[in-house]
Design an enzyme around this catalytic site. Structure first.
Site, short mmCIF file in Angstrom:
data_model
loop_
_atom_site.label_atom_id
_atom_site.label_comp_id
_atom_site.label_asym_id
_atom_site.label_seq_id
_atom_site.Cartn_x
_atom_site.Cartn_y
_atom_site.Cartn_z
NE ARG A 1 9.49 -24.28 -34.77
CZ ARG A 1 9.62 -25.61 -34.83
NH1 ARG A 1 9.29 -26.37 -33.81
NH2 ARG A 1 10.11 -26.19 -35.93
CE1 TYR B 1 -8.08 -12.15 -19.94
CE2 TYR B 1 -6.70 -14.00 -20.59
CZ TYR B 1 -7.38 -12.84 -20.90
OH TYR B 1 -7.34 -12.37 -22.19
CG ASP C 1 -2.26 -17.44 -14.18
OD1 ASP C 1 -1.43 -16.61 -13.78
OD2 ASP C 1 -2.90 -17.30 -15.24
CE LYS D 1 -1.37 -9.23 -18.66
NZ LYS D 1 -1.95 -10.54 -18.55
O1 7XF Z 1 -1.56 -14.09 -23.08
P1 7XF Z 1 -1.31 -13.04 -22.04
O2 7XF Z 1 0.15 -12.75 -21.83
O3 7XF Z 1 -2.16 -11.82 -22.29
O4 7XF Z 1 -1.76 -13.65 -20.63
C1 7XF Z 1 -2.99 -14.26 -20.39
C2 7XF Z 1 -3.31 -14.17 -18.93
C3 7XF Z 1 -3.04 -15.27 -18.13
N1 7XF Z 1 -3.30 -15.25 -16.80
C4 7XF Z 1 -3.81 -14.15 -16.21
C5 7XF Z 1 -4.08 -14.18 -14.75
C6 7XF Z 1 -4.07 -13.02 -16.97
O5 7XF Z 1 -4.58 -11.95 -16.35
C7 7XF Z 1 -3.82 -13.02 -18.35
C8 7XF Z 1 -4.09 -11.85 -19.21
N2 7XF Z 1 -4.87 -10.83 -18.65
C9 7XF Z 1 -5.07 -9.54 -19.28
C10 7XF Z 1 -5.96 -8.71 -18.35
O6 7XF Z 1 -6.64 -9.30 -17.48
O7 7XF Z 1 -5.95 -7.49 -18.45
C11 7XF Z 1 -5.62 -9.70 -20.67
C12 7XF Z 1 -6.19 -8.53 -21.31
S1 7XF Z 1 -7.58 -8.96 -22.41
#
Ligand code: 7XF
Length: 390
Positions: A55, A108, A177, A202
């Site tokens: 952890r 997001y 971000d 991503k």
């Molecule tokens: O917790 P995750 O790994 O899903 O990441 C959260 C997140 C953080 N920053 C940005 C710019 C993001 O686009 C995301 C997650 N986005 C996905 C999307 O827009 O498709 C989540 C799907 S509901």
């Protein structure tokens, strides 16, 4: 190792000293034997180097953190089980009740919802500075400024050097971000930003098979985030997932080049189609921030495109999306496979209708994550879907 393509392959990773294994081993272990009580006590006191419990730290995860710190030009990085775990760990690790957090949107939807609900429950005021601008929203209590380097889902930019300078003069920490850009397009720390954050789920993973997050920046800030996010929240990344990200990042620069090429072709095609009212892609000369994009996105304009239908209604968006064959309807992005989604009913369903309207997340907005397939096939798929509603 000056070139990003070389660093993406080698940074943070070395052949295993005992076996010579080139692929970094998956250290699938909970705890690490420390031998003697004295050495265990010294590791726990921070007086001796060594692993103790996964952890807190794990060698496979540590290799990934070192690779990402290198690619982002940071002193240190800490990995998490998701981008969301990274975001909440930044918030909980660095802010206190009474502090104010200012964000420049759009963000997001899940991040905006997290900042608002988690932040406000813990006595942190969250202020949307998108319309009034950053300077108008700074108060003596502002401790943090949050931006996305290419915003989800409408591909807006902020002048990061300016944001960093204004926030720094005010004594606020900046968080960028960088999920949509990756270090291939942009390195926010080089613009003066304090912390860079990723949903590794991503582009960094790139194959749609692992969930993870990461924060990089100074030893001091990252150390605090690590202590809260791993020590107290327990949001650590699993070693199997770290292995997948290490493997994915090796090809990141090659994949990003293909994503950028495909997205540019798709954006040009969409801009020419009568069923489309507006295309959001920073590489198009008509993008309101094209000049800033040319200056700031030194590695290309990215693989994300969103567009507004001429008939901006959910039913028409459904007709288009339901006809797509090569684009899979799904959230997430940055995969080698092309994906398409309707942000208003999915990724941005977590925020109010008012916030969606203010950020152009309409019922007729479609978001594409352009994969690495041949651009001609992707354009043909979009053409048959859009022709049906024209
Ligand atoms: O917790 P995750 O790994 O899903 O990441 C959260 C997140 C953080 N920053 C940005 C710019 C993001 O686009 C995301 C997650 N986005 C996905 C999307 O827009 O498709 C989540 C799907 S509901």
């Amino acid at each position: 190792m000056t070139h990003l393509r070389t660093r993406a392959v080698h940074a943070g990773q070395h052949p295993d000293p005992t076996t010579g294994a080139i692929a970094t081993p998956i250290n699938q272990t909970t705890a690490f034997g420390y031998g003697t009580l004295e050495r265990g006590a010294a590791i726990f006191a921070g007086e001796a180097a060594g692993y103790r419990y996964s952890r807190f730290a794990n060698p496979t995860v540590a290799a990934l953190e070192a690779k990402m710190a290198d690619l982002e030009g940071a002193e240190a990085a800490v990995a998490f089980s998701s981008g969301t775990a990274a975001s909440s760990s930044v918030l909980l690790g660095l802010l206190n009740p009474g502090d104010e957090l200012v964000f420049l949107g759009p963000l997001y939807g899940g991040t905006e919802s997290l900042l608002r609900s988690l932040g406000e429950r813990w006595g942190i005021k969250v202020v949307d500075a998108t319309v009034p601008g950053l300077s108008a929203c700074l108060t003596p209590a502002t401790r943090m400024v949050w931006v996305e380097t290419l915003s989800n889902p409408t591909l807006r930019l902020h002048d990061l050097a300016q944001v960093a300078a204004v926030a720094r003069a005010h004594g606020a920490i900046t968080v960028a971000d960088n999920t949509f850009c990756t270090p291939c397009l942009l390195r926010p720390l080089a613009c003066g930003i304090d912390l860079v954050l990723h949903s590794m789920t991503k582009y960094l993973g790139g194959h749609g098979d692992a969930t993870g997050g990461l924060v990089a920046g100074s030893e001091a800030l990252v150390g605090n985030i690590r202590k809260t996010g791993l020590g107290h929240v327990g949001g650590n990344l699993a070693p199997q997932e770290a292995f997948l990200f290490l493997r994915g990042i090796k090809t990141l620069p090659l994949r990003m080049a293909a994503h950028c090429e495909g997205a540019a072709a798709v954006a040009r095609f969409l801009a020419s189609h009568p069923a489309v009212r507006a295309v959001h892609y920073p590489g198009l000369p008509g993008h309101p921030q094209h000049a800033l994009a040319q200056r700031q996105l030194q590695g290309g304009f990215g693989g994300m495109v969103s567009f507004e239908l001429a008939q901006s209604e959910r039913a028409v968006a459904a007709q288009v999306l339901n006809r797509l064959a090569l684009f899979t309807q799904a959230v997430s992005l940055g995969d080698v496979d092309s994906l398409a989604c309707h942000p208003a009913s999915t990724t941005h369903s977590f925020v109010s209708a008012q916030a969606r309207a203010a950020n152009g997340v309409t019922e007729g907005l479609i978001r594409l994550s352009v994969g690495i397939e041949h651009p001609d096939d992707l354009v043909a798929d979009l053409a048959q879907a859009l022709d049906a509603v024209h």
